[in-house]
Scaffold this active site. Sequence first.
Site, PDB file in Angstrom:
ATOM      1  N   GLU A 135       0.829  -1.214   0.000  1.00 60.34           N
ATOM      2  CA  GLU A 135       0.000   0.000   0.000  1.00 60.34           C
ATOM      3  C   GLU A 135       0.859   1.258   0.000  1.00 60.34           C
ATOM      4  O   GLU A 135       2.079   1.209   0.016  1.00 60.34           O
ATOM      5  CB  GLU A 135      -0.915   0.015   1.237  1.00 60.34           C
ATOM      6  CG  GLU A 135      -2.087  -0.924   1.161  1.00 60.34           C
ATOM      7  CD  GLU A 135      -3.235  -0.486   2.054  1.00 60.34           C
ATOM      8  OE1 GLU A 135      -3.220   0.658   2.538  1.00 60.34           O
ATOM      9  OE2 GLU A 135      -4.153  -1.293   2.259  1.00 60.34           O
ATOM     10  N   ASN A 191      -8.731   5.340   6.161  1.00 62.50           N
ATOM     11  CA  ASN A 191      -8.041   5.047   4.911  1.00 62.50           C
ATOM     12  C   ASN A 191      -7.794   6.317   4.094  1.00 62.50           C
ATOM     13  O   ASN A 191      -7.326   7.308   4.627  1.00 62.50           O
ATOM     14  CB  ASN A 191      -8.808   3.981   4.122  1.00 62.50           C
ATOM     15  CG  ASN A 191      -8.016   2.700   3.989  1.00 62.50           C
ATOM     16  OD1 ASN A 191      -6.823   2.726   3.719  1.00 62.50           O
ATOM     17  ND2 ASN A 191      -8.663   1.577   4.196  1.00 62.50           N
ATOM     18  N   ASN A 200      -3.078   3.071  10.228  1.00 62.45           N
ATOM     19  CA  ASN A 200      -3.302   2.625   8.862  1.00 62.45           C
ATOM     20  C   ASN A 200      -2.829   3.736   7.926  1.00 62.45           C
ATOM     21  O   ASN A 200      -1.661   4.126   8.006  1.00 62.45           O
ATOM     22  CB  ASN A 200      -4.768   2.248   8.632  1.00 62.45           C
ATOM     23  CG  ASN A 200      -4.948   1.404   7.389  1.00 62.45           C
ATOM     24  OD1 ASN A 200      -4.158   0.491   7.155  1.00 62.45           O
ATOM     25  ND2 ASN A 200      -5.962   1.671   6.600  1.00 62.45           N
ATOM     26  N   ARG A 260      -3.819  -0.111  15.503  1.00 60.42           N
ATOM     27  CA  ARG A 260      -2.587   0.250  14.788  1.00 60.42           C
ATOM     28  C   ARG A 260      -2.885   1.400  13.856  1.00 60.42           C
ATOM     29  O   ARG A 260      -4.042   1.653  13.497  1.00 60.42           O
ATOM     30  CB  ARG A 260      -2.059  -0.931  13.980  1.00 60.42           C
ATOM     31  CG  ARG A 260      -2.971  -1.357  12.813  1.00 60.42           C
ATOM     32  CD  ARG A 260      -2.247  -2.297  11.877  1.00 60.42           C
ATOM     33  NE  ARG A 260      -3.063  -2.794  10.788  1.00 60.42           N
ATOM     34  CZ  ARG A 260      -3.270  -2.151   9.630  1.00 60.42           C
ATOM     35  NH1 ARG A 260      -2.747  -0.948   9.430  1.00 60.42           N
ATOM     36  NH2 ARG A 260      -4.010  -2.695   8.677  1.00 60.42           N
ATOM     37  N   ASP A 320     -10.594   2.259  -0.483  1.00 64.77           N
ATOM     38  CA  ASP A 320      -9.340   2.132   0.271  1.00 64.77           C
ATOM     39  C   ASP A 320      -8.479   3.372   0.040  1.00 64.77           C
ATOM     40  O   ASP A 320      -8.800   4.454   0.493  1.00 64.77           O
ATOM     41  CB  ASP A 320      -8.634   0.844  -0.162  1.00 64.77           C
ATOM     42  CG  ASP A 320      -7.565   0.386   0.814  1.00 64.77           C
ATOM     43  OD1 ASP A 320      -6.874   1.250   1.384  1.00 64.77           O
ATOM     44  OD2 ASP A 320      -7.394  -0.831   0.992  1.00 64.77           O
TER      45      ASP A 320
END
Length: 236
Positions: free
Chosen positions: A18, A152, A103, A101, A202
């Site tokens: 990513e 995201n 992202n 966590r 995303d």
Amino acid sequence: MSSVQVESVVKEHALIGEGPVWEESDQTLLFIDIAGQKIHRWSAATNQIHSLKTDDTVGFAVPRRSGGYVAGVGRSIVAVDWTTQKATSLVNVEEDKPENRFNDGKVDPMGRLLAGTMRKDAQTAQVKPGSLYLVNSDLSVTKLLSQVDISNGMDWTQDLKTFFYIDSLSLSVDAFNYDSSTGHLGNRQVVYRMAEGEGLPDGMTLDADGRLWVACYNGGRVIHIDPATGQSYWFC
């Protein structure tokens, strides 16, 4: 629907690849492998990849004005010295949520870092356990949004008046009024809602014409959206 030829340029395998960032000055592509716990840097000139191993999941990495990078590793914002291959913790968040966590994260044109969190195992997440944070250059941290499932994609219009944001499980692309002097958000509105079969929204970026490109997890496509009209086209 449009037919677009897609070519694989970087051959590195990733568990969850990513966060691509093109560094124009060096002609390099920065990207991360979340579950593989690596930051990768590919050189277009040499076709070589150099990598740095992190000690936890890595959600994003972005260039730093003073050199090196800033990355979201676990629940920490860290400074990465690429020359020495060392990472130094700068800021920690959510000490009371060890299951979370970082992202996705992105830097606004003023140099502020916006970064969001999610539960490590999104499949068993409690309802909306994550948040979206703003980190200033003095390392002060402001929570911009709470009640987030999977923080995201994000980007800004050229005039910095609008901030686009994706909370993936909401299945929408949202727009906020953006205060460029403070980074604060207001007046949330949905500009696009995912249709059945399009997958989860995303990563996202804005092109020179003010249109959005949204990568769809589990959808096998990228959607091109006009935020002014909500009209979309998809590429697969």
